[in-house]
Design an enzyme around this catalytic site. Sequence first.
Site, PDB file in Angstrom:
ATOM      1  N   VAL A 126       0.299  -1.369   0.190  1.00 14.42           N
ATOM      2  CA  VAL A 126       0.001   0.002   0.237  1.00 14.42           C
ATOM      3  C   VAL A 126       0.848   1.027   0.270  1.00 14.42           C
ATOM      4  CG1 VAL A 126      -1.785   1.164   1.585  1.00 14.42           C
ATOM      5  CG2 VAL A 126      -1.809  -1.837   1.171  1.00 14.42           C
ATOM      6  N   ASP A 127       1.767   1.207   0.695  1.00  9.03           N
ATOM      7  CA  ASP A 127       2.591   2.607   1.092  1.00  9.03           C
ATOM      8  C   ASP A 127       3.841   2.096   1.728  1.00  9.03           C
ATOM      9  OD1 ASP A 127       4.614   5.083   1.499  1.00  9.03           O
ATOM     10  OD2 ASP A 127       2.811   5.404   3.478  1.00  9.03           O
ATOM     11  N   PRO A 128       4.909   1.493   0.498  1.00  7.54           N
ATOM     12  CA  PRO A 128       5.093   2.086  -0.943  1.00  7.54           C
ATOM     13  C   PRO A 128       3.476   0.772  -1.600  1.00  7.54           C
ATOM     14  CG  PRO A 128       6.621   0.617  -0.474  1.00  7.54           C
ATOM     15  CD  PRO A 128       5.782   1.260   0.520  1.00  7.54           C
ATOM     16  N   ASP A 131      -0.377   3.404  -3.602  1.00  6.65           N
ATOM     17  CA  ASP A 131       0.211   5.185  -3.329  1.00  6.65           C
ATOM     18  C   ASP A 131       0.601   5.556  -4.960  1.00  6.65           C
ATOM     19  OD1 ASP A 131       2.450   3.744  -2.972  1.00  6.65           O
ATOM     20  OD2 ASP A 131       3.063   5.366  -1.283  1.00  6.65           O
ATOM     21  N   CYS A 156      -0.057   8.799   3.479  1.00  4.10           N
ATOM     22  CA  CYS A 156      -0.611   7.192   4.317  1.00  4.10           C
ATOM     23  C   CYS A 156      -1.056   6.894   5.650  1.00  4.10           C
ATOM     24  CB  CYS A 156      -0.157   6.204   3.465  1.00  4.10           C
ATOM     25  SG  CYS A 156      -0.476   4.292   3.944  1.00  4.10           S
TER      26      CYS A 156
END
Length: 433
Positions: A126-128, A131, A156
């Site tokens: 997700v993050d990373p 994004d 995030c």
Amino acid sequence: MDITKILVLGSGMVARPCVEYLVRNSKNEVTIACRTLATAQTLASSLPRVNALSLDVSFSPDLDSAIAAHDLVISLVPYIYHAEIIKLAIKNKVNVVTTSYVSPAIRDLDAAAKKAGIVVLNEVGVDPGVDHLYAIKTIGEVHAKGGKVKEFHSYCGGLPALECSNNPLGFKFSWSPRGAILSQRNSASFILDGNHVDIAAEDLMATAKPYFVMDGYDFVAYPNRNSVPFKQFYKIPEARTVVRGSLRYVGNPTFIKAFADIGWLDATEKDWLEEGLTWTQIHSRITGANDSSENSIISAINEKCKFPSKEESHRIISGLRYFGLFTSEKATIRGKNLLDTLCEQLEKLLSFQPGERDLETHTSTLELLGDPDGYSAMSKSVGVTCGIAAQLLLDGYPALNTHGVLAPYEKEICDPIREKVELEGIRMVERIL
């Protein structure tokens, strides 16, 4: 039918959603490996074509042969182990997927990975991860219309839903407690108004500032790791500000800073840290208190932390009391160090309970709530995104099969991952203001 053998290293909270996605394909056979066989077996239970294996990536001599026996390795263990895992994958010519940032140690293996003819795909969580997918999409749309990106901000936060955040940290663990805490102890670099700004790790939490995302939430934001290369990675040379950061509820960064100032985030082994010690005894030792009385420890904490007000001192001390750090209860010692011992205690107190859910926020904007009866938002979005990227690699998508060290900074990599992620209900809401 040819079987594809996939080795998943780690059995944390994101592993099961990843594995569930992969076994949708009947050609995939997955082995889940972690230190504790029972944990791997629990994770594998009820899933088709999933096996469990006891394997400690930190020193197991069997890691080499385990990697050699598979077609793909997905490393979901802490990032400090990735480089050694990748070296073994290079030796055995096995592709690798991680959800972590491309560290300098991983980047240094690019030439060797290319020579071995393997893919080392990173940053697909997700993050990373997510994004990147939307950053590349949005920047591409701006450039296609002839526009320029003058400022880029991306934040995030994997947080408990507001109704579940009533604890001193305003946080619950939807992934590794150690990883979550250490993510707030990194140095950071970013570009602000054309200037390169560096923040030392010990100063990071003090930089957290209020940041509005949506009504009803009190967030603070701080920069996350090194944002500077993303001016190049995202192809926005015109940008005068580039900041990628994290969100927390108000009060969390100052509490993490207090943990650090007191000494609880020290990851070095201590000969004196042994089973049988109470929390009060440990607290007294690390603060340098005159004795083990609560008043003496509090006095030492106030001296170490230099709180800006009596109110802040009271808040932090009350929080430490909430976490049981002033009690005569015997501590469970982990790793012979203070950080892992603290994380063990926090995980007991700050894990999601049945019926609770988490909240994942990004700006441009993803608001994803966890399922109280299923996966947390963080577990689902990281695990499923990783599973999708891994399956696309296995399916031969050209952009994901370029040999060497990869990350999703190109449209050709991002678009197929994003399209499948959206089918799983993980989608950012984009608004033009």
